[in-house]
Design a protein around this motif. Structure first.
Motif: not given
Length: 203
Positions: A4-10, A140-146
């Motif tokens: 859930g720690i997003v690495q960036g934007l694709a 998890s929202l759009n892959g972000c652990s929140l």
């Protein structure tokens, strides 16, 4: 597994849409494109997808009917930016919480409250999933652990720090956006176990 720690934007660079099927091609930042392999997993907006082809920093995925039905991937357009996270490896630091990449539901941003240094999102969740959304629990929202802030009726809130806004799609989020949600699997397991115990106890 993902953290859930997003690495960036694709960036979405190509889409091949057919009946109940889509081929999705993304451009990853070059720094995140080392050691790519066919068959490896990448979470795209929190959805676990399998690499079918790759060329330098470009990766392609086959997206089947079930995934299109239960996620927001079917609404992608060429030029869109999406959150991504490559699969966790043994020994990696887990800064968020363990995720499978299996989306529970798509939820909608109902309200955005922004101040100078803070941003709060209110989202509407399906009734059957509200039991797994607990204040101070994980989602998890759009892959972000929140971390969940409050749960009121059918809505729940999350509070976003400037770093999250800067490195994820939430920086450009709008009211009405459809967001992939994966409930915390440990919370789900505990709630289901307790409910099963209580239901059997009353028989």
């Amino acid at each position: 597994m993902f953290t859930g720690i997003v690495q960036g934007l694709a960036k979405v660079i190509a889409l091949n849409k057919r009946d109940q099927f889509m081929q999705l091609r993304l451009s990853l930042p070059q720094r995140n494109a080392s050691n790519l392999q066919t068959g490896a997993s990448i979470a795209v907006n929190g959805t676990c997808l399998t690499i079918t082809e790759f060329d330098q920093n470009e990766v392609q995925f086959d997206v089947i009917e079930e995934t299109l039905q239960v996620t927001n991937i079917g609404s992608f357009d060429v030029g869109d930016t999406v959150n991504f996270e490559r699969a966790a490896r043994y020994g990696d630091e887990i800064g968020g919480h363990q995720l499978s990449g299996h989306i529970s539901s798509v939820v909608t941003i109902d309200e955005i409250v922004r101040t100078t240094d803070n941003c709060t999102l209110w989202l509407k969740a399906p009734e059957q999933l509200l039991q797994y959304l607990l204040p101070k629990g994980f989602v998890s929202l759009n892959g972000c652990s929140l971390t969940i802030g409050e749960v009121i009726g059918s809505r729940f809130s999350i509070h976003l720090i400037p770093e999250t806004l800067a490195v994820t799609t939430f920086g450009s989020a709008q009211q009405g956006d459809r967001i992939n949600m994966e409930v915390d699997p440990q919370t789900q397991a505990i709630v289901d176990t307790v409910n099963s115990f209580l239901n059997n106890r009353t028989l």
